[in-house]
Design a protein around this motif. Structure first.
Motif, PDB file in Angstrom:
ATOM      1  N   TYR A 143     -31.944  52.666  -5.207  1.00 53.14           N
ATOM      2  CA  TYR A 143     -33.132  52.096  -5.856  1.00 53.14           C
ATOM      3  C   TYR A 143     -32.777  50.945  -6.796  1.00 53.14           C
ATOM      4  N   ILE A 144     -31.785  51.131  -7.643  1.00 53.17           N
ATOM      5  CA  ILE A 144     -31.424  50.093  -8.607  1.00 53.17           C
ATOM      6  C   ILE A 144     -30.896  48.851  -7.895  1.00 53.17           C
ATOM      7  N   HIS A 145     -30.156  49.054  -6.829  1.00 53.64           N
ATOM      8  CA  HIS A 145     -29.670  47.920  -6.029  1.00 53.64           C
ATOM      9  C   HIS A 145     -30.847  47.111  -5.485  1.00 53.64           C
ATOM     10  N   TYR A 146     -31.854  47.801  -4.974  1.00 60.68           N
ATOM     11  CA  TYR A 146     -33.023  47.112  -4.430  1.00 60.68           C
ATOM     12  C   TYR A 146     -33.827  46.427  -5.540  1.00 60.68           C
ATOM     13  N   THR A 185     -27.991  56.054 -12.881  1.00 61.80           N
ATOM     14  CA  THR A 185     -27.307  55.729 -11.633  1.00 61.80           C
ATOM     15  C   THR A 185     -25.801  55.910 -11.798  1.00 61.80           C
ATOM     16  N   PRO A 186     -25.135  56.556 -10.844  1.00 64.00           N
ATOM     17  CA  PRO A 186     -23.688  56.756 -10.959  1.00 64.00           C
ATOM     18  C   PRO A 186     -22.883  55.512 -10.589  1.00 64.00           C
ATOM     19  N   SER A 187     -23.546  54.512 -10.005  1.00 62.46           N
ATOM     20  CA  SER A 187     -22.853  53.304  -9.548  1.00 62.46           C
ATOM     21  C   SER A 187     -22.802  52.269 -10.667  1.00 62.46           C
ATOM     22  N   PHE A 188     -21.608  52.018 -11.195  1.00 60.77           N
ATOM     23  CA  PHE A 188     -21.482  50.991 -12.227  1.00 60.77           C
ATOM     24  C   PHE A 188     -21.667  49.596 -11.640  1.00 60.77           C
TER      25      PHE A 188
END
Length: 476
Positions: A283-286, A317-320
């Motif tokens: 979601y955050i990437h989008y 989000t776990p993705s830094f």
């Protein structure tokens, strides 16, 4: 107080165009009213800024029944639901816990199988386990069903597994080129294209091929070839093949990038909003990609509103990689909305908390936004101090190998030096021209360079005019 049909409207707003397109093709309604609701639902789904309210005079039970039918129909073709079912069945077999009703369901699935689906290899391996389970119990009738299936599909299973293994070899070259340009990947185009169009292969391999072709065509700037393949998969999705909301959202997210490359920002925005209808792991990437499109369209307040809405999700989000990207775009949105001090303060607090992660993942985009906030406030001395403290010019020299590199930090630093009388006008002009000349694939970066020149124009208008007059490309 809840408005009438609010619950149905919220449900309808969550649907995706490819879902409603499939539903219209699959329905066999004799009820004209129910069909009319479905057609209106499809219209609203495709026209995300032109909502038409649903008729409140219609019996609400029709809406409720339609909602249940939609959920059941989509679940019945969802490849991820099927994957979860297969995983459950695998556990039931391995732990000797399979129930009679579950076994009947599995045997029916084996008997009815007639076309390779998305997770064909997973299903084949499930049947292999089931065959072992049956034989030791001397249950020959069901064993024969499983054995016949495995013999029938053995050759295609072997082919799919070989393709899957070779896919990894291709991915090594593709990712290698994307990350540090240490390899070439165009040699894989022909094979991946064959895999993508091969209807005798499983859906997973075909979709993996499309994802890798996406990387290749972006690496080599061959967007027209990519659009052809996306138009093909678009029709596949409309027919309900390989259906999964996860895959559709990923497809929409990739469409955002594709239409951005064609500078078709209206379509990029359309697919961008579709891509964030679920708050999944991407979601955050989008959101980051959509915010970039909105900024490109000069919809600054809308972009900032989007980022603020997504802010709670960013914190979890776990993705830094995605988190730092989000913060960088959030800072950009603040800058474009003239909230420079807010951008500066937030950047400093985030840097203090996540310095290690910033430099490990996405330091260039973060500091580009942070330094812009300082530049806009004419805090030249502080900008130079930040650049020196974190050795950003040395880092940027190493970063020049990156395919998406722009001399943002170099230019911000040079402008600040000029304003602090640490650099002469001619030296600054020469630095900007030389950094443009040194760029790789400058023809692909002219719009970004144009934006960057416009960012520094208010501080050095005469120099920017002279630079634009001496370079071969039309920037901006």
């Amino acid at each position: 107080m809840r408005k009438k049909l609010q619950k149905f409207t919220e449900f309808a707003d969550s649907l995706l165009p490819h879902e409603t397109s499939y539903l219209l093709g699959a329905q066999q309604f004799e009820d004209e009213i129910k069909l009319g609701i479905l057609e209106q639902l499809d219209y609203n789904c495709r026209h995300i800024r032109q909502f038409t309210p649903y008729d409140k005079s219609i019996d609400k039970r029709k809406y409720s029944n339609l909602k249940n039918w939609i959920n059941d129909r989509l679940e019945s073709i969802d490849v991820d639901v099927r994957f979860d079912w297969m995983t459950h069945m695998e556990r039931q077999i391995m732990t000797d816990a399979i129930e009679p009703q579950e076994e009947k369901q599995l045997v029916k699935a084996i008997r009815d199988y007639d076309k390779l689906d998305f997770y064909f290899t997973k299903f084949y391996e499930l049947v292999q386990l089931y065959r072992q389970y049956l034989l030791i119990r001397m249950r020959y009738a069901y064993h024969r069903v499983a054995d016949d299936f495995l013999r029938t599909y053995r050759e295609r299973y072997d082919t799919c597994k070989e393709v899957f293994e070779r896919m990894h070899t291709a991915t090594l070259d593709i990712v290698g080129q994307y990350s540090d340009r240490s390899a070439q990947s165009m040699q894989w185009e022909e094979w991946l294209t064959e895999v993508f169009y091969d209807e005798h292969l499983d859906g997973l391999n075909r979709y993996l091929a499309l994802v890798r072709l996406t990387f290749i065509y972006f690496n080599y700037r061959q967007f027209e070839k990519l659009r052809e393949k996306y138009d093909y998969i678009d029709k596949v999705f409309e027919e309900g093949q390989y259906y999964s909301r996860r895959l559709l959202l990923n497809y929409y997210g990739n469409r955002v990038l594709l239409h951005t490359k064609f500078q078709d920002y209206d379509k990029a925005e359309y697919y961008g909003y579709l891509s964030i209808r679920d708050k999944n792991s991407d979601y955050i990437h989008y959101v980051n990609n959509l915010s970039a499109v909105l900024l490109r369209q000069k919809k600054y307040s809308e972009a900032l509103s989007l980022m603020r809405t997504a802010y709670p999700e960013m914190k979890h989000t776990p993705s830094f990689h995605n988190r730092i990207g989000f913060v960088a775009f959030y800072l950009k949105c603040l800058n474009y909305n003239h909230q420079y001090r807010n951008a500066e303060n937030y950047a400093e607090s985030f840097l203090q908390a996540y310095k290690k992660e910033i430099f490990e993942y996405r330091w260039h985009i973060f500091f580009s936004s942070y330094l812009e906030a300082l530049l806009r406030q004419e805090r030249y001395a502080k900008l130079l101090k930040v650049v020196r403290k974190y050795q950003l010019l040395d880092r940027e020299r190493q970063y020049q190998r990156n395919a998406n590199y722009l001399p943002t930090i170099l230019w911000y630093n040079a402008v600040a030096q000029y304003k602090e009388m640490l650099m002469e006008k001619e030296e600054l002009s020469a630095l900007i021209r030389q950094s443009i000349d040194n760029l790789d694939r400058i023809e692909d970066k002219q719009y970004q360079l144009g934006d960057l020149l416009e960012q520094i124009r208010p501080f050095i208008p005469g120099i920017v005019n002279r630079v634009q007059g001496k370079i071969p490309l039309t920037l901006g």
